[in-house]
Every structure is written in structure tokens, then in C-alpha cells.
Design a protein around this motif. Structure first.
Motif, mmCIF file in Angstrom:
data_model
loop_
_atom_site.group_PDB
_atom_site.id
_atom_site.type_symbol
_atom_site.label_atom_id
_atom_site.label_comp_id
_atom_site.label_asym_id
_atom_site.label_seq_id
_atom_site.Cartn_x
_atom_site.Cartn_y
_atom_site.Cartn_z
ATOM 1 N N PHE A 12 0.854 -1.183 0.000
ATOM 2 C CA PHE A 12 0.000 0.000 0.000
ATOM 3 C C PHE A 12 0.894 1.239 0.000
ATOM 4 N N ARG A 13 0.730 2.116 -1.019
ATOM 5 C CA ARG A 13 1.556 3.328 -1.145
ATOM 6 C C ARG A 13 3.051 2.992 -0.965
ATOM 7 N N ASN A 14 3.742 3.649 0.000
ATOM 8 C CA ASN A 14 5.179 3.385 0.137
ATOM 9 C C ASN A 14 5.487 2.173 1.017
ATOM 10 N N PHE A 15 4.464 1.497 1.529
ATOM 11 C CA PHE A 15 4.716 0.389 2.450
ATOM 12 C C PHE A 15 4.640 -0.982 1.772
ATOM 13 N N THR A 16 5.687 -1.791 1.969
ATOM 14 C CA THR A 16 5.638 -3.171 1.476
ATOM 15 C C THR A 16 4.931 -4.037 2.503
ATOM 16 N N ASN A 17 5.448 -4.035 3.725
ATOM 17 C CA ASN A 17 4.784 -4.695 4.849
ATOM 18 C C ASN A 17 5.024 -3.845 6.070
ATOM 19 N N TYR A 18 3.969 -3.328 6.633
ATOM 20 C CA TYR A 18 4.134 -2.409 7.761
ATOM 21 C C TYR A 18 2.965 -2.590 8.705
ATOM 22 N N GLU A 19 3.294 -2.801 9.989
ATOM 23 C CA GLU A 19 2.211 -3.051 10.949
ATOM 24 C C GLU A 19 2.336 -2.117 12.144
ATOM 25 N N ILE A 20 1.217 -1.604 12.595
ATOM 26 C CA ILE A 20 1.240 -0.761 13.793
ATOM 27 C C ILE A 20 0.126 -1.204 14.740
ATOM 28 N N LEU A 21 0.444 -1.232 16.026
ATOM 29 C CA LEU A 21 -0.566 -1.498 17.051
ATOM 30 C C LEU A 21 -0.950 -0.167 17.685
ATOM 31 N N LEU A 61 -3.073 3.938 -5.106
ATOM 32 C CA LEU A 61 -2.939 3.431 -3.734
ATOM 33 C C LEU A 61 -2.016 2.214 -3.677
ATOM 34 N N ILE A 62 -1.892 1.541 -4.805
ATOM 35 C CA ILE A 62 -1.067 0.335 -4.849
ATOM 36 C C ILE A 62 0.391 0.727 -4.974
ATOM 37 N N LYS A 63 1.235 0.059 -4.218
ATOM 38 C CA LYS A 63 2.675 0.339 -4.287
ATOM 39 C C LYS A 63 3.162 0.209 -5.731
ATOM 40 N N LYS A 64 3.969 1.166 -6.163
ATOM 41 C CA LYS A 64 4.472 1.147 -7.541
ATOM 42 C C LYS A 64 5.055 -0.220 -7.876
ATOM 43 N N LYS A 65 4.797 -0.675 -9.075
ATOM 44 C CA LYS A 65 5.283 -1.957 -9.610
ATOM 45 C C LYS A 65 4.567 -3.168 -9.013
ATOM 46 N N GLU A 66 3.607 -2.956 -8.132
ATOM 47 C CA GLU A 66 2.836 -4.087 -7.591
ATOM 48 C C GLU A 66 1.449 -4.081 -8.234
ATOM 49 N N HIS A 67 0.679 -5.138 -7.968
ATOM 50 C CA HIS A 67 -0.609 -5.263 -8.663
ATOM 51 C C HIS A 67 -1.820 -5.049 -7.765
ATOM 52 N N ASN A 68 -1.659 -5.325 -6.491
ATOM 53 C CA ASN A 68 -2.783 -5.195 -5.565
ATOM 54 C C ASN A 68 -2.267 -4.782 -4.200
ATOM 55 N N PHE A 69 -3.133 -4.157 -3.411
ATOM 56 C CA PHE A 69 -2.757 -3.923 -2.014
ATOM 57 C C PHE A 69 -3.713 -4.675 -1.098
ATOM 58 N N LEU A 70 -3.251 -4.868 0.138
ATOM 59 C CA LEU A 70 -4.113 -5.476 1.153
ATOM 60 C C LEU A 70 -3.871 -4.738 2.465
ATOM 61 N N ILE A 71 -4.949 -4.256 3.063
ATOM 62 C CA ILE A 71 -4.843 -3.630 4.388
ATOM 63 C C ILE A 71 -5.671 -4.479 5.346
ATOM 64 N N LYS A 72 -5.022 -4.923 6.422
ATOM 65 C CA LYS A 72 -5.761 -5.702 7.431
ATOM 66 C C LYS A 72 -5.880 -4.862 8.695
ATOM 67 N N ASN A 73 -7.095 -4.744 9.186
ATOM 68 C CA ASN A 73 -7.331 -3.991 10.418
ATOM 69 C C ASN A 73 -7.934 -4.890 11.469
ATOM 70 N N ASN A 74 -7.608 -4.602 12.716
ATOM 71 C CA ASN A 74 -8.421 -5.187 13.775
ATOM 72 C C ASN A 74 -9.217 -4.049 14.404
ATOM 73 N N LEU A 75 -10.521 -4.147 14.289
ATOM 74 C CA LEU A 75 -11.405 -3.053 14.687
ATOM 75 C C LEU A 75 -12.227 -3.467 15.896
ATOM 76 N N GLU A 76 -12.342 -2.544 16.832
ATOM 77 C CA GLU A 76 -13.128 -2.824 18.045
ATOM 78 C C GLU A 76 -14.352 -1.911 18.030
ATOM 79 N N ILE A 77 -15.523 -2.523 18.092
ATOM 80 C CA ILE A 77 -16.750 -1.723 18.158
ATOM 81 C C ILE A 77 -17.502 -2.155 19.415
ATOM 82 N N ASN A 78 -17.597 -1.277 20.390
ATOM 83 C CA ASN A 78 -18.276 -1.566 21.659
ATOM 84 C C ASN A 78 -17.901 -2.954 22.208
ATOM 85 N N ASN A 79 -16.605 -3.163 22.338
ATOM 86 C CA ASN A 79 -16.042 -4.414 22.894
ATOM 87 C C ASN A 79 -16.227 -5.658 22.023
#
Ligand SMILES: Nc1ncnc2c1ncn2[C@@H]1O[C@H](COP(=O)(O)OP(=O)(O)OP(=O)(O)O)[C@@H](O)[C@H]1O
Ligand SMILES: [Mg+2]
Length: 362
Positions: A12-21, A61-79
């Protein structure tokens, strides 16, 4: 509370694999120009309908020279916890954004997500909101409407589609009158609904500012208004329709439509005296922050929606007034904030419950 606990970017954009908590309520992303701070906010904003904070094309939105992006989220909604995947799919040479909620991309599960997830956004261009074109201000108000009414975009899209369709009919040699009458009825209904939603949205902001004023010493007295030659709060469907009918020859010649919500402007009147376009960029930022604070109050206290705040480059141009509004927003609501800036020190005034992230382009 609606909260993003974890996000992972792949191609995704400039990130190849990047994770944040994200563990805290306030998340401050800092780092050099170009390290990817805005990209992270953009990735988060893609959890709602549409093309995100920059309204960018999907291919960018896709990183240059790549074909697809994937964003994985862990979302909390009211516990409750949800795994949200946002990805691209290439169908018939057309890129599409897909969302999956717990591995399910059915309309029902996306609808549930849309019902809870809502973003309020600040981007640095908004420091010139009242010097920009009317369409920029219309979009700004439309985003606020969208934050509590997630099918609003399709209303706008339908309206635009019917306007184009009407012009196509008008410019034909032989006019199908039944079809034209029907399209004009549709345009009048949709146009009226957009006008009314914008009118209500502006009233919500004005009323919530009044409520907040009781315990907040705002620097300015602010009132928003719609500027439109045609619209008034009592405008009827019949009137709308007859105006459209009477402007047929004009519209045929010039294209578009002479009247309608696509012609409106949004004014901000300061101290009942002058227009916000006369304010400095820092002062216009104050006005935008006041509007976001009022909208937050409206969403949280009247709509029971907990928006996520994405405030890009909010660190610069913050004088004591702007800091006070931002801190009020942070202290008043139990909602999640993402703030960006180039330097950690810009945020030293935010002391409570904040986590700092030094973003590095890996
Ligand atoms: N599709 C893409 N593929 C690869 N890199 C990209 C893509 N789109 C944007 N970039 C790069 O991502 C980098 C980070 O951009 P971003 O706008 O997130 O930076 P930033 O940290 O917000 O910087 P600033 O402080 O200047 O606002 C830029 O160098 C940009 O060229
Ligand atoms: Mg940026």
C-alpha cells in the motif's frame, strides 16, 4: 467506542509490509516528510465507503510496480472485535476496492460496518477552506453529512448522473418529453433532498457551536450559511420543477444546470460582520477546528456515533487558541484520534493518554 487496534499494510503506497498497534486513545504519528504519515491516515480512512482521505484513484494506492494492495485492520466496536480486510481486485481490467468483514464481503456485513464507522478528517488544505473554490466547501460540508449518513454519497452520485442524462436529452434533435419530464422530477426530488440535508447539517453545526460556547471561550463568533440564489428553506418540489423547466433552453446552450445544489456555496460569517475568507490561514484553521468540534459534539451526543478523528499535519500552525480547541476535543469525547506532524515536540501539549509513533519508511 469504535477503535482501530491494529493495522497492517501490504503493498500500500510506500509500504511493502508495515504493521502498527494502536493501544491508546490518542495516536501521534511523526516523522520526516515523505515517511508515510498521510498514507497511514489514508489507509485507515479506506475502512469507510469511497476512495479515502485523498479521494485518490485506486491504482495510485497500490505500491508502484505491484498489482494489488491489502490492508488488514483489527477493529473494536463496543467491545466486539472485527477483522477488516481492504483489498483491490482486478476485474475486466478494472480495479475495484473490496472490503471483507470477518472474511465476509456480503452487503449485510458491510452495512453493519458502515453503520458504526465514521471519520472526521482534517487535511492541511483546509487551512484555505474559505479561499478555495465553492466546490471545495461543498465537499467539506458533504463529508460532514456523510459522517452520519453513509448513503449520502450515492444520493450525490445519482443527482450528478441525472443532470448529465438531462443534458444529453436536451441536446438531441428529437426530444423524448416523457423521459425528460421524468428526469426533471427525479432531479428536483434529489436536489431538494441535498439542499435540505446541507441546510440541516449547517444548522446542527451552528446549534452545537452555541451549546459549546457555554463552556468554551471561542475566539470568534461563527455562523455558517448556505449561499444560493435559488434555495430557501421553504422551496417546494413544484417550484424546483418549474425552475428546471424554465431553464431548459439556457441549460441546453451552456450545459449543466443553471440551478441546484451543485451551485451552492457555504459561507462562514465571523462575529456577524465579515466573511471567513478574510481570515489568516491559522485563523481559518481555528474555524475548521471549531466546526469539527461542533460536529463531534453532534455525532457523539445526538447521533450516538463515535467518529475516529484523522487530523493530518495538525501539529503546525497551532497557536494557543487552536491548541485549546484541539485539547477540548480530545478531553471531551471518548473517541480515537490520529494526529500527524513532522516533529514529536509539536505535540508536547498533549500529555494524557497519548502514544507516539516514529514512522520510518521500510
Ligand atoms: N503508489 C505508491 N507507491 C510507492 N510510493 C508511493 C506511492 N504513493 C505515494 N508514495 C510515496 O509515499 C511517500 C510518503 O507519502 P506521505 O504523503 O504519506 O508522506 P508524509 O509522511 O505524509 O509526508 P509529509 O510530512 O510531507 O506530509 C512519498 O514519498 C510518496 O512518493
Ligand atoms: Mg503528509
Amino acid at each position: 467506542m469504535v477503535k482501530i487496534n491494529k493495522i497492517h499494510f501490504n503493498n500500500f503506497r510506500n509500504f511493502t509490509n508495515y504493521e502498527i498497534l494502536f493501544e491508546k486513545k490518542i495516536n501521534i504519528l511523526f516523522g520526516e516528510n515523505g515517511c508515510g504519515k498521510t498514507n497511514i491516515l489514508e489507509g485507515i480512512s479506506l475502512n469507510s465507503k469511497g476512495r479515502g482521505l485523498r479521494n485518490s484513484s485506486i491504482s495510485n494506492l497500490i505500491k508502484k510496480k505491484e498489482h494489488n494492495f491489502l490492508i488488514k485492520n483489527n477493529l473494536e466496536i463496543n467491545n466486539n472485535f472485527f477483522d477488516i480486510e481492504i483489498l483491490t481486485e482486478n476485474k475486466n481490467d478494472k480495479l475495484k476496492k473490496i472490503i471483507r468483514v470477518n472474511n465476509d464481503s456480503s452487503k449485510d456485513s458491510i452495512d453493519i460496518l458502515n453503520q458504526y464507522i465514521s471519520f472526521l478528517i482534517f487535511v492541511p488544505e483546509m487551512e484555505r477552506l474559505f479561499q478555495a473554490s465553492p466546490s471545495y466547501r461543498r465537499n467539506f460540508i458533504d463529508r460532514l453529512i456523510f459522517s452520519s449518513k453513509n448513503n449520502y454519497n450515492s444520493l450525490i452520485n445519482k443527482y450528478k448522473k441525472f443532470l448529465l442524462e438531462r443534458i444529453k436529452i436536451l441536446q438531441k434533435n428529437i426530444i423524448d418529453n416523457d423521459w425528460l419530464n421524468q428526469i426533471e422530477k427525479d432531479i428536483s426530488l434529489l436536489g431538494l433532498e441535498i439542499y435540505q440535508l446541507r441546510h440541516s447539517q449547517i444548522n446542527f453545526i451552528n446549534n452545537n457551536l452555541k451549546i459549546l460556547k457555554k463552556d468554551h471561550n471561542f475566539q470568534f463568533n461563527l455562523t455558517l450559511q448556505i449561499k444560493d440564489e435559488f434555495f430557501n428553506a421553504d422551496l417546494s418540489f413544484e417550484e424546483y420543477l418549474s425552475y428546471l423547466f424554465n431553464s431548459r433552453s439556457h441549460d441546453k446552450q451552456f450545459g449543466g444546470a443553471k440551478i441546484g445544489p451543485h451551485k451552492s456555496d457555504i459561507l462562514a460569517i465571523i462575529n456577524n460582520d465579515f466573511d471567513a475568507s478574510l481570515l489568516s490561514t491559522g485563523q481559518q484553521k481555528t474555524i475548521v477546528l471549531m466546526i469539527l468540534l461542533a460536529q463531534c459534539n453532534y455525532l457523539v451526543n445526538y447521533k450516538k456515533i463515535n467518529p475516529i478523528l484523522l487530523l493530518d499535519e495538525i501539529g503546525s500552525h497551532l497557536d494557543s487558541y487552536n491548541r485549546e480547541i484541539l485539547l477540548d476535543m480530545i478531553n471531551r469525547f471518548e473517541i480515537q484520534f490520529f494526529l500527524t506532524g513532522t516533529d514529536k515536540n509539536l505535540f508536547s501539549f498533549v500529555s494524557t493518554n497519548a502514544q507516539f509513533y516514529n514512522i520510518t519508511d521500510l
